[in-house]
Design an enzyme around this catalytic site. Structure first.
Site, PDB file in Angstrom:
ATOM      1  N   GLY A 170     -64.706  64.767 -26.075  1.00 14.77           N
ATOM      2  CA  GLY A 170     -64.301  64.489 -24.694  1.00 14.77           C
ATOM      3  C   GLY A 170     -65.391  64.977 -23.747  1.00 14.77           C
ATOM      4  O   GLY A 170     -66.528  65.249 -24.165  1.00 14.77           O
ATOM      5  N   HIS A 211     -84.677  52.385   0.745  1.00 11.89           N
ATOM      6  CA  HIS A 211     -85.630  52.027  -0.298  1.00 11.89           C
ATOM      7  C   HIS A 211     -86.824  52.971  -0.269  1.00 11.89           C
ATOM      8  O   HIS A 211     -87.324  53.274   0.822  1.00 11.89           O
ATOM      9  CB  HIS A 211     -86.115  50.592  -0.085  1.00 11.89           C
ATOM     10  CG  HIS A 211     -87.136  50.169  -1.080  1.00 11.89           C
ATOM     11  ND1 HIS A 211     -86.794  49.863  -2.383  1.00 11.89           N
ATOM     12  CD2 HIS A 211     -88.481  50.030  -0.982  1.00 11.89           C
ATOM     13  CE1 HIS A 211     -87.908  49.543  -3.040  1.00 11.89           C
ATOM     14  NE2 HIS A 211     -88.942  49.641  -2.216  1.00 11.89           N
ATOM     15  N   GLY A 240     -64.348  67.658 -30.946  1.00  9.13           N
ATOM     16  CA  GLY A 240     -63.805  66.980 -29.782  1.00  9.13           C
ATOM     17  C   GLY A 240     -64.907  66.380 -28.929  1.00  9.13           C
ATOM     18  O   GLY A 240     -65.736  67.097 -28.386  1.00  9.13           O
ATOM     19  N   CYS A 276     -62.987  76.934 -12.650  1.00 11.43           N
ATOM     20  CA  CYS A 276     -64.144  76.169 -12.163  1.00 11.43           C
ATOM     21  C   CYS A 276     -65.337  77.074 -11.867  1.00 11.43           C
ATOM     22  O   CYS A 276     -66.428  76.879 -12.400  1.00 11.43           O
ATOM     23  CB  CYS A 276     -63.724  75.393 -10.923  1.00 11.43           C
ATOM     24  SG  CYS A 276     -65.076  74.592 -10.082  1.00 11.43           S
ATOM     25  N   GLY A 312     -59.235  69.677 -25.614  1.00 12.27           N
ATOM     26  CA  GLY A 312     -58.316  69.487 -24.493  1.00 12.27           C
ATOM     27  C   GLY A 312     -57.753  70.792 -23.968  1.00 12.27           C
ATOM     28  O   GLY A 312     -57.912  71.854 -24.567  1.00 12.27           O
ATOM     29  N   GLY A 363     -61.906  82.048  -7.584  1.00  6.18           N
ATOM     30  CA  GLY A 363     -62.647  80.837  -7.945  1.00  6.18           C
ATOM     31  C   GLY A 363     -62.110  80.129  -9.177  1.00  6.18           C
ATOM     32  O   GLY A 363     -62.442  78.970  -9.432  1.00  6.18           O
TER      33      GLY A 363
HETATM   34  C1  LIG Z   1     -66.076  74.102 -19.375  1.00 10.29           C
HETATM   35  C2  LIG Z   1     -65.443  73.383 -18.216  1.00 10.29           C
HETATM   36  C3  LIG Z   1     -66.219  72.610 -17.381  1.00 10.29           C
HETATM   37  C4  LIG Z   1     -65.651  71.954 -16.313  1.00 10.29           C
HETATM   38  N1  LIG Z   1     -66.438  71.199 -15.509  1.00 10.29           N
HETATM   39  C5  LIG Z   1     -65.907  70.550 -14.450  1.00 10.29           C
HETATM   40  C6  LIG Z   1     -66.721  69.782 -13.577  1.00 10.29           C
HETATM   41  O1  LIG Z   1     -67.933  69.702 -13.746  1.00 10.29           O
HETATM   42  N2  LIG Z   1     -66.129  69.159 -12.541  1.00 10.29           N
HETATM   43  C7  LIG Z   1     -64.778  69.237 -12.312  1.00 10.29           C
HETATM   44  O2  LIG Z   1     -64.288  68.640 -11.357  1.00 10.29           O
HETATM   45  N3  LIG Z   1     -63.978  69.956 -13.119  1.00 10.29           N
HETATM   46  C8  LIG Z   1     -64.508  70.623 -14.178  1.00 10.29           C
HETATM   47  N4  LIG Z   1     -63.708  71.395 -14.975  1.00 10.29           N
HETATM   48  C9  LIG Z   1     -62.282  71.470 -14.674  1.00 10.29           C
HETATM   49  C10 LIG Z   1     -61.994  72.454 -13.530  1.00 10.29           C
HETATM   50  O3  LIG Z   1     -62.528  73.711 -13.837  1.00 10.29           O
HETATM   51  C11 LIG Z   1     -60.504  72.546 -13.294  1.00 10.29           C
HETATM   52  O4  LIG Z   1     -59.961  71.263 -13.124  1.00 10.29           O
HETATM   53  C12 LIG Z   1     -60.194  73.390 -12.063  1.00 10.29           C
HETATM   54  O5  LIG Z   1     -60.667  74.699 -12.211  1.00 10.29           O
HETATM   55  C13 LIG Z   1     -58.689  73.421 -11.816  1.00 10.29           C
HETATM   56  O6  LIG Z   1     -58.421  74.217 -10.717  1.00 10.29           O
HETATM   57  P1  LIG Z   1     -57.025  74.959 -10.612  1.00 10.29           P
HETATM   58  O7  LIG Z   1     -57.034  75.687  -9.305  1.00 10.29           O
HETATM   59  O8  LIG Z   1     -55.915  74.027 -10.873  1.00 10.29           O
HETATM   60  O9  LIG Z   1     -56.990  76.001 -11.836  1.00 10.29           O
HETATM   61  P2  LIG Z   1     -57.971  77.151 -12.260  1.00 10.29           P
HETATM   62  O10 LIG Z   1     -59.326  76.930 -11.788  1.00 10.29           O
HETATM   63  O11 LIG Z   1     -57.757  77.341 -13.713  1.00 10.29           O
HETATM   64  O12 LIG Z   1     -57.421  78.419 -11.500  1.00 10.29           O
HETATM   65  C14 LIG Z   1     -56.184  78.987 -11.799  1.00 10.29           C
HETATM   66  C15 LIG Z   1     -56.229  80.448 -11.419  1.00 10.29           C
HETATM   67  O13 LIG Z   1     -54.919  80.997 -11.505  1.00 10.29           O
HETATM   68  C16 LIG Z   1     -55.000  82.305 -12.023  1.00 10.29           C
HETATM   69  N5  LIG Z   1     -53.699  82.631 -12.602  1.00 10.29           N
HETATM   70  C17 LIG Z   1     -53.037  81.960 -13.568  1.00 10.29           C
HETATM   71  N6  LIG Z   1     -51.831  82.535 -13.795  1.00 10.29           N
HETATM   72  C18 LIG Z   1     -51.745  83.584 -12.957  1.00 10.29           C
HETATM   73  C19 LIG Z   1     -50.746  84.546 -12.717  1.00 10.29           C
HETATM   74  N7  LIG Z   1     -49.599  84.541 -13.395  1.00 10.29           N
HETATM   75  N8  LIG Z   1     -50.981  85.482 -11.786  1.00 10.29           N
HETATM   76  C20 LIG Z   1     -52.147  85.510 -11.075  1.00 10.29           C
HETATM   77  N9  LIG Z   1     -53.121  84.616 -11.253  1.00 10.29           N
HETATM   78  C21 LIG Z   1     -52.919  83.651 -12.181  1.00 10.29           C
HETATM   79  C22 LIG Z   1     -56.117  82.196 -13.062  1.00 10.29           C
HETATM   80  O14 LIG Z   1     -56.662  83.464 -13.329  1.00 10.29           O
HETATM   81  C23 LIG Z   1     -57.097  81.262 -12.374  1.00 10.29           C
HETATM   82  O15 LIG Z   1     -58.051  81.980 -11.629  1.00 10.29           O
HETATM   83  C24 LIG Z   1     -64.262  72.079 -16.054  1.00 10.29           C
HETATM   84  C25 LIG Z   1     -63.472  72.877 -16.881  1.00 10.29           C
HETATM   85  C26 LIG Z   1     -64.044  73.534 -17.948  1.00 10.29           C
HETATM   86  C27 LIG Z   1     -63.186  74.397 -18.828  1.00 10.29           C
END
Ligand SMILES: Cc1cc2nc3c(=O)[nH]c(=O)nc-3n(C[C@H](O)[C@H](O)[C@H](O)COP(=O)(O)OP(=O)(O)OC[C@H]3O[C@@H](n4cnc5c(N)ncnc54)[C@H](O)[C@@H]3O)c2cc1C
Length: 468
Positions: free
Chosen positions: A178, A437, A176, A41, A263, A38
């Site tokens: 943001g 509505h 921050g 996110c 960020g 997961g």
């Molecule tokens: C506090 C917070 C709130 C947020 N709220 C929202 C929201 O409301 N709506 C929204 O759209 N977005 C939100 N986001 C952003 C959202 O979480 C990310 O944009 C999203 O998770 C990106 O998905 P991803 O698959 O690119 O990366 P990630 O979700 O980061 O997943 C990457 C995965 O890769 C794994 N990984 C990394 N390197 C390795 C490796 N070498 N070997 C094995 N596994 C590895 C990690 O463990 C992780 O599980 C939020 C982020 C944060 C921090």
């Protein structure tokens, strides 16, 4: 272990790509190092924060609305432990759900840290190598920390650290302003913390529509959240009573805890991209085209490690597109209709161009209509009339360019704008269509009517730039 498609990372980008590739018949392996699937996110991002948003919303309803609506419940009180248990339960249900979907679709989850060894191999720490024909990189992002003296204090936490708190801090400083900083500021103020936001730029949520950012600041200040803009954090010092945060040329605030939300950077280093030959920038991430193909044709990249959106839903779509292309189909990502939800109180949700962007691109050929929730019956009934919907279109053909919304449940309403923009609708399509509505979504139609100079439920104003 051999496979057709290997996916590195099991977050929204990675797990979606893996499921779709398996659905298309590819033998698919997803390598994820955490104990649950997961990604950011589901574990420490969208889901747990919005579970808290829901608690904050329930508190607000109980404090400000139930009594007005004739529902007596006594004085509401936050049970933070119960709220955390609820948050954990939602996270648990959703992360297990992804594991279930992997099983149902035949995706193999390899637990461990993966690193590309060469153009067709991922070495997995403590496990077998995975060899692949096509790979999809989805390693996500990590929180950045600015080089402020004292920021290494244990009381300075990132969003993941804040989510593990077992007590509500009496005084929370947020470094921050943001999206993440504002969402937590909004939650913790409702939980009872004294909240101070320190932001270097002249406005909150700098990337968003000016007017929406201004409205958020106004509402935050009305609620009692202190906002310091154009204020660089200079130093953080430990004191007996907590932290002393110095900013903006000598101003200071005391805090029990500080959220550092300045960020996130793409996670691209230490995963062997050099061995793969993929071009990347440590700050901007992996370069990928609209097919999500990198500089190496059989390698794709999706989500936070490879783009500037840093949103779960862009990662979802990029994952689908990468999987289609990795399996021999032809798919592209269309970024015109990316919804931009912000779960503050009031909520903000936008899609398409901001008003400033529209005016930069279309000059005087831009028409804007704004409809306030104070004139919407459903918002009135809900005792939630803060905010408005702004409809932006170009004057010549009436093409809808953007929707900017501040107010109740707008993060759920924004999908109407996504569909309209994806379909290249005109403002007339939106304004002349029917909205049920009484609903909040009527405000979208009504904003379009305002933009066309034919408002029914608010007085018409002469349109700026309208032809006679
Ligand atoms: C506090 C917070 C709130 C947020 N709220 C929202 C929201 O409301 N709506 C929204 O759209 N977005 C939100 N986001 C952003 C959202 O979480 C990310 O944009 C999203 O998770 C990106 O998905 P991803 O698959 O690119 O990366 P990630 O979700 O980061 O997943 C990457 C995965 O890769 C794994 N990984 C990394 N390197 C390795 C490796 N070498 N070997 C094995 N596994 C590895 C990690 O463990 C992780 O599980 C939020 C982020 C944060 C921090």
């Amino acid at each position: 272990m051999e496979c057709d498609v290997a996916v590195l990372g099991g977050g929204p980008g990675g797990y979606t790509a893996a499921i779709r590739a398996a659905q298309l018949g590819a033998k698919t392996v997803c390598i994820e190092k955490e104990e649950v699937l997961g990604g950011t996110c589901l574990r420490v991002g969208c889901i747990p924060t919005k579970a808290w948003v829901q608690t904050a919303y329930a508190l607000k309803e109980a404090q400000e609305t139930f009594g007005k609506l004739g529902v007596k419940v006594g004085g509401p009180e936050l049970d933070f432990a119960a709220s955390n248990a609820w948050k954990a339960a939602v996270v648990g249900q959703l992360t297990q759900g992804v594991a279930g979907l992997f099983k149902a679709n035949g995706v193999e989850w390899v637990k461990g840290v993966g690193r590309f060894r060469d153009a067709h191999t991922i070495a997995v720490e403590g496990g077998d190598d995975v060899t692949f024909k096509q790979a999809i990189v989805a390693t996500g992002s990590y929180p950045l920390r600015p080089p402020v003296p004292g920021i290494d204090s244990k009381r300075c936490v990132d969003s993941t650290g804040l989510l593990t708190q077992e007590a509500v801090p009496g005084r929370l400083a947020v470094l921050g302003g943001g999206i993440i900083g504002c969402e937590f500021a909004s939650i913790f103020h409702r939980f009872g913390s004294q909240v101070t936001i320190i932001e270097m730029l002249p406005r909150l949520i700098p990337q968003e529509d000016d007017e929406a950012a201004g409205e958020l600041r106004k509402q935050f200040e009305k609620r009692g959240i202190t906002v310091h803009l154009e204020s660089r954090c200079e130093q953080i010092a430990e004191a007996q009573s907590g932290l002393v945060v110095t900013f903006g040329g000598g101003q200071a605030v005391e805090a029990d805890l500080m959220l550092v939300s300045t960020g996130r950077g793409p996670l691209v280093e230490g995963i062997g991209l050099e061995a793969l030959g993929v071009r990347f920038d440590p700050k901007k991430g992996i370069g990928a085209d609209e097919h999500r193909r990198t500089s190496v044709p059989h390698v794709y990249a999706v989500g936070d490690c490879a783009g500037y959106w840093q949103l779960a839903h862009t990662a979802f779509r990029e994952g689908e597109v990468a999987a289609e292309n990795a399996c021999g189909n032809e798919a592209v990502v269309d970024n015109r209709g990316v919804p931009r939800p912000i779960y503050t109180d009031p909520e903000i949700a936008c899609v398409g161009l901001t008003e400033q962007e529209a005016r930069e691109q279309y000059g005087d050929d831009v028409l804007v209509g704004k409809f306030p929730f104070s004139a919407n019956g459903r918002a009135m009934m809900q005792n939630d009339t803060v905010g408005w919907v702004k409809s932006i279109h170009e004057a010549r053909y009436g093409e809808l360019l953007g929707l900017v919304m501040v107010g109740p449940h707008v993060t759920d309403l924004v999908e109407a704008g996504v569909v309209a923009l994806d379909a290249e609708s005109t403002v007339e399509t939106v304004a002349d269509g029917m909205a049920a509505h009484p609903t909040l979504s009527e405000a979208i139609k009504e904003a379009g009517l305002v933009a066309l100079g034919r408002a029914i439920h608010v007085p018409n104003k002469k349109r700026v730039g309208a032809k006679a």
